[in-house]
Design a protein around this motif. Structure first.
Motif, PDB file in Angstrom:
ATOM      1  N   ARG A  31     -59.573 185.205 -30.770  1.00  0.00           N
ATOM      2  CA  ARG A  31     -58.653 185.569 -31.860  1.00  0.00           C
ATOM      3  C   ARG A  31     -58.692 184.490 -32.943  1.00  0.00           C
ATOM      4  N   PRO A  32     -58.264 184.865 -34.151  1.00  0.00           N
ATOM      5  CA  PRO A  32     -58.411 183.923 -35.278  1.00  0.00           C
ATOM      6  C   PRO A  32     -57.722 182.582 -35.018  1.00  0.00           C
ATOM      7  N   THR A  33     -58.408 181.519 -35.355  1.00  0.00           N
ATOM      8  CA  THR A  33     -57.851 180.175 -35.228  1.00  0.00           C
ATOM      9  C   THR A  33     -56.711 179.982 -36.222  1.00  0.00           C
ATOM     10  N   ILE A  34     -55.622 179.372 -35.747  1.00  0.00           N
ATOM     11  CA  ILE A  34     -54.550 178.984 -36.672  1.00  0.00           C
ATOM     12  C   ILE A  34     -54.309 177.493 -36.519  1.00  0.00           C
ATOM     13  N   GLY A  35     -53.462 176.934 -37.342  1.00  0.00           N
ATOM     14  CA  GLY A  35     -53.228 175.494 -37.312  1.00  0.00           C
ATOM     15  C   GLY A  35     -52.486 175.058 -36.054  1.00  0.00           C
ATOM     16  N   HIS A  36     -52.722 173.819 -35.644  1.00  0.00           N
ATOM     17  CA  HIS A  36     -52.105 173.326 -34.421  1.00  0.00           C
ATOM     18  C   HIS A  36     -50.645 172.926 -34.629  1.00  0.00           C
ATOM     19  N   ASP A  38     -48.827 175.152 -36.687  1.00  0.00           N
ATOM     20  CA  ASP A  38     -48.311 176.431 -37.174  1.00  0.00           C
ATOM     21  C   ASP A  38     -47.143 176.858 -36.278  1.00  0.00           C
ATOM     22  N   PRO A  39     -46.027 177.320 -36.879  1.00  0.00           N
ATOM     23  CA  PRO A  39     -44.890 177.734 -36.033  1.00  0.00           C
ATOM     24  C   PRO A  39     -45.286 178.781 -34.985  1.00  0.00           C
ATOM     25  N   ALA A  40     -46.205 179.661 -35.332  1.00  0.00           N
ATOM     26  CA  ALA A  40     -46.623 180.678 -34.368  1.00  0.00           C
ATOM     27  C   ALA A  40     -47.347 180.028 -33.193  1.00  0.00           C
ATOM     28  N   PHE A  41     -48.110 178.991 -33.487  1.00  0.00           N
ATOM     29  CA  PHE A  41     -48.839 178.293 -32.422  1.00  0.00           C
ATOM     30  C   PHE A  41     -47.869 177.511 -31.534  1.00  0.00           C
ATOM     31  N   PRO A 253     -56.895 171.952 -28.995  1.00  0.00           N
ATOM     32  CA  PRO A 253     -57.992 172.922 -28.927  1.00  0.00           C
ATOM     33  C   PRO A 253     -57.436 174.344 -28.960  1.00  0.00           C
ATOM     34  N   VAL A 254     -57.137 174.794 -30.163  1.00  0.00           N
ATOM     35  CA  VAL A 254     -56.333 176.003 -30.392  1.00  0.00           C
ATOM     36  C   VAL A 254     -56.826 177.213 -29.594  1.00  0.00           C
ATOM     37  N   ASN A 255     -58.105 177.563 -29.756  1.00  0.00           N
ATOM     38  CA  ASN A 255     -58.580 178.789 -29.105  1.00  0.00           C
ATOM     39  C   ASN A 255     -58.645 178.658 -27.594  1.00  0.00           C
ATOM     40  N   TYR A 258     -55.310 179.548 -26.465  1.00  0.00           N
ATOM     41  CA  TYR A 258     -55.103 181.011 -26.408  1.00  0.00           C
ATOM     42  C   TYR A 258     -55.580 181.527 -25.046  1.00  0.00           C
TER      43      TYR A 258
ATOM     44  N   PHE B   6     -50.595 186.906 -26.908  1.00  0.00           N
ATOM     45  CA  PHE B   6     -50.438 186.156 -28.152  1.00  0.00           C
ATOM     46  C   PHE B   6     -51.420 186.680 -29.190  1.00  0.00           C
ATOM     47  N   ARG B  11     -54.502 183.557 -40.766  1.00  0.00           N
ATOM     48  CA  ARG B  11     -54.216 182.568 -41.807  1.00  0.00           C
ATOM     49  C   ARG B  11     -55.481 182.208 -42.576  1.00  0.00           C
ATOM     50  N   LEU B  13     -56.998 178.780 -43.651  1.00  0.00           N
ATOM     51  CA  LEU B  13     -56.728 177.404 -43.222  1.00  0.00           C
ATOM     52  C   LEU B  13     -57.298 176.401 -44.217  1.00  0.00           C
ATOM     53  N   PRO B  18     -57.498 172.369 -38.194  1.00  0.00           N
ATOM     54  CA  PRO B  18     -58.713 173.164 -38.195  1.00  0.00           C
ATOM     55  C   PRO B  18     -58.903 173.929 -39.508  1.00  0.00           C
ATOM     56  N   LEU B  26     -66.379 182.742 -33.534  1.00  0.00           N
ATOM     57  CA  LEU B  26     -65.397 183.310 -32.599  1.00  0.00           C
ATOM     58  C   LEU B  26     -66.081 184.297 -31.649  1.00  0.00           C
ATOM     59  N   PRO B 204     -61.338 173.868 -32.807  1.00  0.00           N
ATOM     60  CA  PRO B 204     -61.094 172.463 -32.438  1.00  0.00           C
ATOM     61  C   PRO B 204     -61.290 172.225 -30.946  1.00  0.00           C
ATOM     62  N   GLY B 205     -61.611 170.983 -30.593  1.00  0.00           N
ATOM     63  CA  GLY B 205     -61.679 170.631 -29.172  1.00  0.00           C
ATOM     64  C   GLY B 205     -62.907 169.847 -28.766  1.00  0.00           C
ATOM     65  N   GLU B 333     -52.329 178.020 -45.166  1.00  0.00           N
ATOM     66  CA  GLU B 333     -51.919 176.704 -44.648  1.00  0.00           C
ATOM     67  C   GLU B 333     -52.530 175.594 -45.486  1.00  0.00           C
TER      68      GLU B 333
END
Lengths: 393, 393
Positions: A31-36, A38-41, A253-255, A258, B6, B11, B13, B18, B26, B204-205, B333
């Motif tokens: 799924r799309p990467t978002i910021g680490h 980000d409130p959703a993250f 490591p966002v993804n 997930y 989730f 976003r 970015l 990231p 992806l 990231p990671g 972002e």
């Protein structure tokens, strides 16, 4: 030079990990990467902590994934809890106890080794003797489920002994978490680490950890700074423990997170007890097939991990060739022996999503085909029926 | 408690990382997991090393990704190259130089700080003075591209000075790699680390690193063991450097490496020079728009990183509110200030796949909308035309 896209072969992963990853987890990971930050993250991180607390059976506030593989989770425990000059009792009954010793030494501690034969459980009597002989010890470390042998130790008993002698405990649950009971609060474990790629069936790369309040007290009151900046819990907690107000420490490591979130959701949906029972049931079916062929387990039934099955390689059989043929002809991965057991055993995992009836059948059938074809002295024509019967039981 | 899947918001970015991840990356990440010792995986690792050598412009044999974020890559360089008692000159002109200092201290070394104002480049004259004043120094560390300020230093000149005084060098290229020239061999850098989530536009990671033969010589001849087992290059090399015969060290983050491989393929297809030019071109367009609005860069043009643009927050504007509205209303972002610059600047990244004309337009348009709506004292109605004109130039 031209580089092509990497399209991995589709394997069935029945080694010591990584194990088969559920398609839902792979889908989550892409799924799309978002910021680490980000409130959703951040909301997803909070859920992940709750799910990990469930997996570890704990209410420890510091329960989170380290942003690196299990070896880093191990190092996180030692780097935070060992200070230069500390005496640490390390119980070793396989490869990973040896790695614990390395960690103690590199943190400036003095390891006291309690040795057991590889393939056996840690002997509580030996630990007790060591505790009595080394009253200055402040920490006891052991591996709950030795990935190199498939032996399981009595974590509850070992922790109880350690506490009776005023030691904190570090427990390696890399291979046990999700496959066999791990009860952090009930057993009063102080610090524990695991890996994402075993019975959680997630992609490799993360190491869930949990620290009790008592362990954190020690971390907060250290007289030396933690030697690793990256793994210093005093800093990491500012991000993972910060609620809505998180301080940047490193880029998460966002993804991969997930993926872990989804893996833990799958475990939560199934329920821990059902997952443990599934691993047990499929272990019995695998065992029925392997033993019908004449293969022997190196660990006594009483201490055998259902999810990791180490069997002796039959005489006259070429270890590497058999594994290569399983991989080449059937896309089936099983594990080689490690350390002192290299060339002597195979390690057959059935962990997490890999613990399915179809995999057990495939494994027994493929192993019989390859072994009989390479002239091994095994019983043929009986293993599948034994497996099927146990699966139906 | 029930846990839902989730589904992250989509976003754009444009913070300090990231950065936007290309859909191809992806997709690669979600391919089936295989074993970390699988021959197919090992072949992919070899390609990844070759692609990283291209990205770093080096023939260093030890060029590989560390299985953890950039902070761990930094720690890997210091833990392997600093021994207790070593004097290390650290040039600081932002947050990450401070982190280097922490690393030196935690490795038992003595840091000698060369301080420059945040937002300025490292001053070679100050480094030279420090080298002369501390002839016992064995190592010089500096940040090529300060992610906290957007300032770029002259890595070639700083390395040359260090070598003239018989020091090895550690260079932080987390934000520069792939966005602005990084020439490891031509500049004779000894150890360098980067991150996957900036101009490589990967998830990231992971932290790509490269070590020269001269640096490795020092690692091999250490008198103390590397204090981190996980990051000890003597061990890591057995896996990454082992060719077909790889020794197990830790379980590699398999799917994250699929992603990095694809990210590096994309960079290789575009070509480094084209990628650098693309970042430069879009930076000029972003700058045209931001300056037309009346925003001011904190870094002089001469040392400004095209991929990371730090601008002063106009007076009377609520930092957090503007960023929250950009995120909430436009899914955009941008980054907050870090350390001494917190609350004073925004950091607008256009890194890797995020460095696209459409993102530059969106960023200028959204920022103008939110700023004018919150009553900021900016010029309105002129920024978009300036941006468009620069994009067309």
């Amino acid at each position: 030079m031209a580089y092509s896209a990497f399209n991995p072969p589709v394997r069935t992963l029945m080694g010591p990990g990584p194990s088969d990853v559920h398609p839902r987890i792979l889908a989550a990971m892409s799924r799309p990467t978002i910021g680490h930050l980000d409130p959703a993250f951040v909301a997803m991180m909070e859920e992940t902590k709750g799910l990990l607390q469930y997996a570890f059976q704990t209410e420890n506030a510091l329960t989170m994934p380290i942003s690196a593989p299990g070896s880093a989770g191990m190092e996180c425990c030692f780097a935070n809890l060992v200070e230069p000059g500390d005496t640490v009792i390390v119980c070793q009954n396989g490869v990973f106890g040896g790695r614990m010793k390395e960690n103690v030494e590199r943190c400036g501690g003095t390891p006291v080794m309690v040795e057991d034969t590889w393939g056996e459980a840690v002997d509580p009597d030996k630990l007790e003797a060591a505790l009595k002989a080394h009253p200055q010890a402040s920490l006891v470390a052991f591996v709950h489920a030795e990935t190199s042998t498939g032996a399981q130790s009595d974590a509850r008993a070992l922790v109880e002994l350690a506490h009776r002698h005023d030691c904190l405990t570090i427990v390696d649950a890399v291979t046990s978490l999700g496959g066999t009971p791990v009860k952090v609060d009930e057993w009063a474990i102080d610090a524990i680490y695991s890996g994402s790629q075993k019975c959680l069936s997630c992609t490799p790369g993360l190491s869930p950890v949990s620290f009790s309040e008592r362990a954190l007290e020690k971390v907060r009151n250290r007289s030396h700074k933690v030697q690793s900046w990256f793994l210093d819990l005093n800093l990491v907690m500012g991000y993972w423990g910060g609620g809505a107000k998180r301080a940047y420490h490193h880029t998460a490591p966002v993804n991969a997170l997930y993926a872990l979130h989804e893996a833990l959701r799958i475990l939560h949906e199934e329920g821990l007890e059902s997952a443990w029972e599934r691993h047990r049931h499929h272990h019995l079916a695998l065992k029925a097939g392997l033993e019908a062929m004449g293969l022997r387990f190196i660990v006594d039934q009483a201490h055998r991990l259902p999810q990791l099955n180490a069997v002796s390689i039959p005489g006259g059989v070429d270890d590497a060739q058999v594994r290569a043929r399983l991989l080449g002809d059937y896309n089936l991965e099983i594990g080689a022996g490690l350390g002192a057991l290299a060339g002597k055993v195979w390690r057959i995992g059935q962990m997490g999503h890999a613990s399915r009836a179809e995999n057990i059948l495939l494994c027994v059938a493929a192993l019989e085909a390859v072994l009989s074809d390479s002239g091994a002295d095994i019983h043929t024509g009986v293993a599948l029926a034994a497996t099927q019967q146990a699966l139906g039981a």
